[in-house]
Design a protein around this motif. Structure first.
Motif, PDB file in Angstrom:
ATOM      1  N   PHE B 116       0.800  -1.221   0.000  1.00 42.34           N
ATOM      2  CA  PHE B 116       0.000   0.000   0.000  1.00 42.34           C
ATOM      3  C   PHE B 116       0.834   1.274   0.000  1.00 42.34           C
ATOM      4  O   PHE B 116       0.323   2.345  -0.292  1.00 42.34           O
ATOM      5  N   PHE B 117       2.116   1.175   0.386  1.00 49.30           N
ATOM      6  CA  PHE B 117       2.945   2.383   0.474  1.00 49.30           C
ATOM      7  C   PHE B 117       3.064   3.028  -0.910  1.00 49.30           C
ATOM      8  O   PHE B 117       3.299   2.331  -1.903  1.00 49.30           O
ATOM      9  N   PRO B 118       2.999   4.346  -0.984  1.00 45.58           N
ATOM     10  CA  PRO B 118       3.239   4.985  -2.285  1.00 45.58           C
ATOM     11  C   PRO B 118       4.717   4.958  -2.688  1.00 45.58           C
ATOM     12  O   PRO B 118       5.038   5.041  -3.868  1.00 45.58           O
ATOM     13  N   THR B 119       5.621   4.872  -1.702  1.00 48.80           N
ATOM     14  CA  THR B 119       7.057   4.751  -1.973  1.00 48.80           C
ATOM     15  C   THR B 119       7.560   3.447  -1.343  1.00 48.80           C
ATOM     16  O   THR B 119       6.807   2.773  -0.633  1.00 48.80           O
ATOM     17  N   ILE B 120       8.830   3.122  -1.552  1.00 50.00           N
ATOM     18  CA  ILE B 120       9.327   1.844  -1.023  1.00 50.00           C
ATOM     19  C   ILE B 120       9.339   1.835   0.506  1.00 50.00           C
ATOM     20  O   ILE B 120       8.921   0.867   1.140  1.00 50.00           O
ATOM     21  N   GLY B 121       9.839   2.913   1.079  1.00 51.90           N
ATOM     22  CA  GLY B 121       9.943   2.962   2.538  1.00 51.90           C
ATOM     23  C   GLY B 121       9.170   4.136   3.117  1.00 51.90           C
ATOM     24  O   GLY B 121       8.550   4.917   2.400  1.00 51.90           O
ATOM     25  N   ARG B 122       9.253   4.230   4.440  1.00 49.46           N
ATOM     26  CA  ARG B 122       8.564   5.323   5.122  1.00 49.46           C
ATOM     27  C   ARG B 122       9.381   6.620   4.997  1.00 49.46           C
ATOM     28  O   ARG B 122      10.595   6.577   4.811  1.00 49.46           O
ATOM     29  N   PRO B 123       8.723   7.742   5.188  1.00 52.35           N
ATOM     30  CA  PRO B 123       9.451   9.019   5.213  1.00 52.35           C
ATOM     31  C   PRO B 123      10.428   9.086   6.396  1.00 52.35           C
ATOM     32  O   PRO B 123      10.329   8.313   7.353  1.00 52.35           O
ATOM     33  N   LEU B 124      11.357  10.055   6.331  1.00 53.16           N
ATOM     34  CA  LEU B 124      12.361  10.191   7.398  1.00 53.16           C
ATOM     35  C   LEU B 124      11.724  10.556   8.744  1.00 53.16           C
ATOM     36  O   LEU B 124      12.306  10.272   9.786  1.00 53.16           O
ATOM     37  N   LEU B 125      10.573  11.177   8.725  1.00 54.93           N
ATOM     38  CA  LEU B 125       9.837  11.441   9.973  1.00 54.93           C
ATOM     39  C   LEU B 125       9.713  10.165  10.804  1.00 54.93           C
ATOM     40  O   LEU B 125       9.739  10.198  12.037  1.00 54.93           O
ATOM     41  N   PHE B 126       9.590   9.040  10.111  1.00 57.33           N
ATOM     42  CA  PHE B 126       9.443   7.747  10.777  1.00 57.33           C
ATOM     43  C   PHE B 126      10.806   7.145  11.072  1.00 57.33           C
ATOM     44  O   PHE B 126      11.057   6.690  12.189  1.00 57.33           O
ATOM     45  N   GLU B 127      11.680   7.135  10.066  1.00 51.15           N
ATOM     46  CA  GLU B 127      13.004   6.513  10.246  1.00 51.15           C
ATOM     47  C   GLU B 127      13.789   7.200  11.353  1.00 51.15           C
ATOM     48  O   GLU B 127      14.593   6.572  12.039  1.00 51.15           O
ATOM     49  N   ASP B 128      13.586   8.502  11.535  1.00 47.09           N
ATOM     50  CA  ASP B 128      14.320   9.256  12.556  1.00 47.09           C
ATOM     51  C   ASP B 128      13.634   9.205  13.924  1.00 47.09           C
ATOM     52  O   ASP B 128      14.085   9.876  14.853  1.00 47.09           O
ATOM     53  N   ASN B 129      12.555   8.452  14.038  1.00 50.10           N
ATOM     54  CA  ASN B 129      11.793   8.393  15.294  1.00 50.10           C
ATOM     55  C   ASN B 129      11.369   9.783  15.754  1.00 50.10           C
ATOM     56  O   ASN B 129      11.377  10.089  16.946  1.00 50.10           O
ATOM     57  N   PHE B 130      11.033  10.611  14.791  1.00 47.86           N
ATOM     58  CA  PHE B 130      10.598  11.968  15.110  1.00 47.86           C
ATOM     59  C   PHE B 130       9.219  11.954  15.750  1.00 47.86           C
ATOM     60  O   PHE B 130       8.886  12.802  16.566  1.00 47.86           O
ATOM     61  N   ILE B 131       8.417  10.985  15.344  1.00 51.22           N
ATOM     62  CA  ILE B 131       7.057  10.861  15.886  1.00 51.22           C
ATOM     63  C   ILE B 131       6.904   9.491  16.548  1.00 51.22           C
ATOM     64  O   ILE B 131       7.551   8.528  16.136  1.00 51.22           O
ATOM     65  N   PRO B 132       6.082   9.397  17.576  1.00 50.74           N
ATOM     66  CA  PRO B 132       5.847   8.088  18.210  1.00 50.74           C
ATOM     67  C   PRO B 132       4.948   7.225  17.332  1.00 50.74           C
ATOM     68  O   PRO B 132       3.798   7.583  17.075  1.00 50.74           O
ATOM     69  N   LEU B 133       5.461   6.107  16.859  1.00 52.92           N
ATOM     70  CA  LEU B 133       4.703   5.298  15.902  1.00 52.92           C
ATOM     71  C   LEU B 133       3.548   4.556  16.561  1.00 52.92           C
ATOM     72  O   LEU B 133       2.482   4.416  15.992  1.00 52.92           O
ATOM     73  N   HIS B 134       3.800   4.063  17.777  1.00 53.89           N
ATOM     74  CA  HIS B 134       2.780   3.261  18.456  1.00 53.89           C
ATOM     75  C   HIS B 134       2.411   3.853  19.805  1.00 53.89           C
ATOM     76  O   HIS B 134       3.255   4.464  20.456  1.00 53.89           O
ATOM     77  N   THR B 135       1.188   3.621  20.191  1.00 53.22           N
ATOM     78  CA  THR B 135       0.751   3.986  21.533  1.00 53.22           C
ATOM     79  C   THR B 135      -0.102   2.850  22.068  1.00 53.22           C
ATOM     80  O   THR B 135      -1.044   2.403  21.400  1.00 53.22           O
ATOM     81  N   THR B 136       0.254   2.398  23.255  1.00 53.78           N
ATOM     82  CA  THR B 136      -0.577   1.386  23.915  1.00 53.78           C
ATOM     83  C   THR B 136      -1.459   2.107  24.924  1.00 53.78           C
ATOM     84  O   THR B 136      -0.949   2.769  25.836  1.00 53.78           O
ATOM     85  N   GLY B 137      -2.754   2.008  24.715  1.00 56.47           N
ATOM     86  CA  GLY B 137      -3.647   2.742  25.614  1.00 56.47           C
ATOM     87  C   GLY B 137      -5.098   2.653  25.202  1.00 56.47           C
ATOM     88  O   GLY B 137      -5.519   1.723  24.502  1.00 56.47           O
ATOM     89  N   LEU B 138      -5.836   3.667  25.634  1.00 53.38           N
ATOM     90  CA  LEU B 138      -7.290   3.697  25.489  1.00 53.38           C
ATOM     91  C   LEU B 138      -7.690   4.976  24.751  1.00 53.38           C
ATOM     92  O   LEU B 138      -7.152   6.049  25.033  1.00 53.38           O
ATOM     93  N   GLY B 139      -8.628   4.846  23.839  1.00 50.42           N
ATOM     94  CA  GLY B 139      -9.020   6.037  23.092  1.00 50.42           C
ATOM     95  C   GLY B 139     -10.458   6.012  22.643  1.00 50.42           C
ATOM     96  O   GLY B 139     -11.186   5.027  22.809  1.00 50.42           O
ATOM     97  N   ILE B 140     -10.829   7.141  22.079  1.00 53.67           N
ATOM     98  CA  ILE B 140     -12.159   7.264  21.493  1.00 53.67           C
ATOM     99  C   ILE B 140     -11.957   7.850  20.099  1.00 53.67           C
ATOM    100  O   ILE B 140     -11.074   8.690  19.897  1.00 53.67           O
ATOM    101  N   GLN B 141     -12.720   7.376  19.156  1.00 54.66           N
ATOM    102  CA  GLN B 141     -12.555   7.881  17.792  1.00 54.66           C
ATOM    103  C   GLN B 141     -13.901   7.963  17.085  1.00 54.66           C
ATOM    104  O   GLN B 141     -14.848   7.239  17.416  1.00 54.66           O
TER     105      GLN B 141
END
Lengths: 132, 331
Positions: B116-141
């Motif tokens: 599904f990715f439009p490019t081969i890999g993720r953007p550097l925002l992800f590779e650099d751990n600039f943003i938290p990829l996962h959160t374990t918790g409770l939410g409402i959406q």
């Protein structure tokens, strides 16, 4: 081959539903929204279940073009992505109109598109028309 | 007695409803040419389970098998998502488990299946751990509300430095995100993320944080994937506050665009930019500029081939260029 494709694209489509949940009349924009999985429940709270013809059938091909404005591949990808994003449940796909109609008749909240006149299921008129 | 009641409740849910379960997998194999050397590598094998327990309660599981030098077998298993969802009203849900933090479009939309990715890999925002990829918790959406198809997510989780089993401190991370889809295929989104990250917390790449950091991330995104044209840009402004260095501002962004020459051929480009504050103590401060140009060939919705050239210039590690080919499938 070309004539078969043209014929497939021109198949008239009928929107059918279970007697519980779906309204008897809908606007095309609302129908499209429901069939794209954007609504999870009918106003009475019944869960919406979508029933479609398989995309490799003539009816499925018509549905892809007329309802979704997508190719068969695009529609399959759309649902696969939505389901595994955790944002929706995939439609139930059928090989024949009779199987689809039998499923809708048995499933509260079900709505689908068929290439026949609807059999024992309730027909939903769309923008005042019985067929698309 | 409580255990018995719970078991009885679960039995009733499963017994009175025809459980509908889907299992699907994704995998990719890559070929990389870099530094005059050709390498073949296995990507991630991603296993999905989606199950409808009753007409309100659903489960989504995502488990990845991937290469890891730290593992004795050189492969690790990681649970990427376990999401239990309860649809309490209309298009509103309560979600519990391990989630992709709904901080931006990419993380909220794509999982580990590269098909599904439009490019081969993720953007550097992800590779650099600039943003938290996962959160374990409770939410409402909520999703597709009103004519503008408004959607929202509010998620409280263990936060950065924690693991999936326990929180490393008392502070909870908070993610608040909203988006609209005014027309088909177009989505505008924005989010806010806050976390107090304790001193001593293990953060990205095993690095141990020396001082407490109060992190706030402000993100925005625009995504359009139409019949002919694709466009996706996202940016995150990070403000990390610590007693030792005060407030430090960093920014990361990327922009992707592709044109469908044909239903099956999509040439594309992506530009990534990462700029870290000099006094930053949380990030690695490896400023980057990256340009990718590539071609995507869609065999069908379950098989995609991509060929990409990437030039990347890093402040600490210098410039690199590479050519990568990827075959990604769903099965």
């Amino acid at each position: 081959m070309v004539s078969v494709l043209v014929h497939a694209q021109d198949l008239p489509l009928t929107v059918v539903s279970n007697s519980k949940g779906a309204p008897e009349e809908m606007k095309f924009t609302s129908l499209k929204s429901v069939l794209r999985g954007e609504k999870l429940r009918w106003p009475d709270g019944t869960k919406i279940t979508i029933a479609l013809m398989k995309t490799n059938t003539p009816g499925g091909s018509s549905i892809c073009r007329k309802i979704y404005n997508m190719s068969a591949d695009e529609l399959n990808k759309y649902w696969l992505a939505l389901v595994f994003q955790g944002k929706g449940q995939a439609p139930v796909f059928f090989n024949s109109a009779s199987e689809l109609e039998a499923f809708i008749a048995q499933t509260p909240g079900a709505i689908g598109i068929t290439t026949s006149t609807g059999g024992n299921t309730r027909t939903v008129s769309v923008d005042g028309k019985k067929t698309l | 007695m409580k255990k018995f009641a719970l078991l009885f409740f679960l039995f009733c849910i499963l017994h009175t409803y025809g459980q509908n379960t889907t299992i699907k997998g994704f995998v990719d194999v890559n070929t990389l040419y870099q530094d005059k050397k050709l390498s073949f590598n296995l990507g991630e094998q991603d296993l999905f389970i989606n199950s409808e327990l009753n007409d309100r309660f659903t489960f989504l599981g995502e488990t990845v098998f991937k290469f890891s030098l730290q593992s004795p077998t050189t492969f690790d298993i990681s649970i990427e998502r376990i999401v239990m969802k309860y649809n309490f009203s209309g298009n509103h849900n309560i979600v519990l488990g391990k989630h992709h933090t709904p901080i931006n479009y990419w993380n909220d939309t794509y999982h580990h299946g590269r098909v599904f990715f439009p490019t081969i890999g993720r953007p550097l925002l992800f590779e650099d751990n600039f943003i938290p990829l996962h959160t374990t918790g409770l939410g409402i959406q909520g999703q597709n509300l009103g004519d503008s198809r408004f959607g929202y997510d509010v998620l409280i989780g263990n936060g950065i430095g924690s693991n999936d089993f326990t929180d490393n401190d008392k502070a909870k991370s908070v993610t608040v995100a909203a988006h609209i889809k005014p027309i088909d295929n177009l989505r505008f989104g924005a989010s806010f993320y806050h976390d107090d990250i304790s001193a001593g917390a293990k953060i990205h790449d095993g690095h141990v944080l020396t001082h407490e950091v109060k992190q706030q991330l402000y993100s925005a995104s625009v995504a359009y994937f139409g019949k002919k044209f694709e466009f996706l840009t996202e940016g995150t402004f990070a403000r990390n506050n610590s007693d030792s260095t005060g407030g430090q501002n960093s920014i990361g962004m990327y922009a992707y665009t592709g044109v469908k020459l044909h239903e099956k051929f999509v040439p594309y480009v992506r530009f990534d930019f990462m700029d870290y504050a000099e006094e930053e103590i949380y990030f690695n401060k490896n400023d980057a500029v990256s340009i990718i140009t590539g071609l995507r060939y869609v065999i069908n919705y379950l098989a995609v081939v991509k060929l990409e050239y990437q030039y990347q210039d890093r402040k600490l590690t210098g410039s690199t260029s590479k050519v990568t080919a990827q075959v990604a499938i769903g099965f």
